[in-house]
Write an enzyme that holds these catalytic residues in place. Sequence first.
Site, short mmCIF file in Angstrom:
data_model
loop_
_atom_site.label_atom_id
_atom_site.label_comp_id
_atom_site.label_asym_id
_atom_site.label_seq_id
_atom_site.Cartn_x
_atom_site.Cartn_y
_atom_site.Cartn_z
N VAL A 1 0.85 -1.19 0.00
CA VAL A 1 0.00 0.00 0.00
C VAL A 1 0.89 1.23 0.00
O VAL A 1 1.86 1.31 0.76
CB VAL A 1 -0.92 0.02 1.24
CG1 VAL A 1 -1.57 1.38 1.40
CG2 VAL A 1 -1.99 -1.07 1.12
N GLY B 1 6.73 5.97 1.08
CA GLY B 1 8.07 5.41 1.15
C GLY B 1 8.39 4.76 2.48
O GLY B 1 9.55 4.53 2.82
N ARG B 2 7.36 4.46 3.25
CA ARG B 2 7.50 3.82 4.57
C ARG B 2 8.21 4.71 5.59
O ARG B 2 8.65 4.24 6.63
CB ARG B 2 8.23 2.48 4.45
CG ARG B 2 7.48 1.42 3.63
CD ARG B 2 6.07 1.21 4.17
NE ARG B 2 5.40 0.03 3.62
CZ ARG B 2 4.44 0.08 2.71
NH1 ARG B 2 4.06 1.25 2.21
NH2 ARG B 2 3.85 -1.02 2.30
N LEU B 3 8.32 6.01 5.29
CA LEU B 3 8.87 6.94 6.27
C LEU B 3 7.72 7.46 7.14
O LEU B 3 7.36 8.65 7.10
CB LEU B 3 9.62 8.09 5.58
CG LEU B 3 10.97 7.70 4.97
CD1 LEU B 3 11.59 8.90 4.26
CD2 LEU B 3 11.91 7.20 6.05
N HIS B 4 7.16 6.55 7.91
CA HIS B 4 5.98 6.86 8.71
C HIS B 4 6.31 7.77 9.88
O HIS B 4 7.47 7.89 10.30
CB HIS B 4 5.38 5.55 9.25
CG HIS B 4 5.20 4.49 8.22
ND1 HIS B 4 4.50 4.72 7.05
CD2 HIS B 4 5.62 3.20 8.17
CE1 HIS B 4 4.49 3.60 6.33
NE2 HIS B 4 5.17 2.67 6.98
#
Length: 232
Positions: free
Chosen positions: A17, A210-213
């Site tokens: 996602v 980019g999964r930089l949550h």
Amino acid sequence: MRDPEPATAADLAAMRVDYGDPLFVPADEPDLDETWVSGGWEPLLRCWIEQATSLGVAEPNAMVLATVSLHGPAPRPVARTVLCKGLSPDGITFYTNYDSAKGAQLAGDPYAAATFLWPALARQVHVRGVAERVPAEVTAAYWAARPRDSRLGAWASAQSRTVASRAELDRRLAETTARFADVDDIPVPPFWGGYLLRPDEVEFWQGRRGRLHNRIVVRIDGASTRVERLQP
């Protein structure tokens, strides 16, 4: 109807996602930061539950509750989904059979963790701390609001114990229904009640591209709190 074909390892690995997609995160939603919990952790958790409710999320108060089992050669985690039925600055409240597996585990080690997950909002909240039984009057107030069927089910089920068949479970329910047929106000079972999970740590998670949550954690030590940002 045939069961669907099982997903292959390649299919699972490809599932992804993009949390930058407006389907999950509105384009104008600001980044979660430390100021969002300036009034404490409870208002933000309540706000997120209310927003999930407004979007039509099914059971937005559902949370995965993890406890510690001391049965066996070494402690091990055990998790299951329950419903949060109370929220206050003191913690989150849920109800269960005290003789259930989770009840026995909390009696052996009261430390627990609960995770709220709302994929449609790309948000999670993790609550970690010690769980304690709520006063009997708190349980009684919640019990009074439960539907009759739920009350009967609580009496009929020896939660977490083995049962020979569904027919046996239905028989137990029929016997319980007959037992309370002439009782308008079914009493609280002595083995049933609530727990308050008092957090020493509450972590808020917001999905980002980019999964930089974004991860903000509130650490609680008595009357003092410390807010920190964690790397994703």
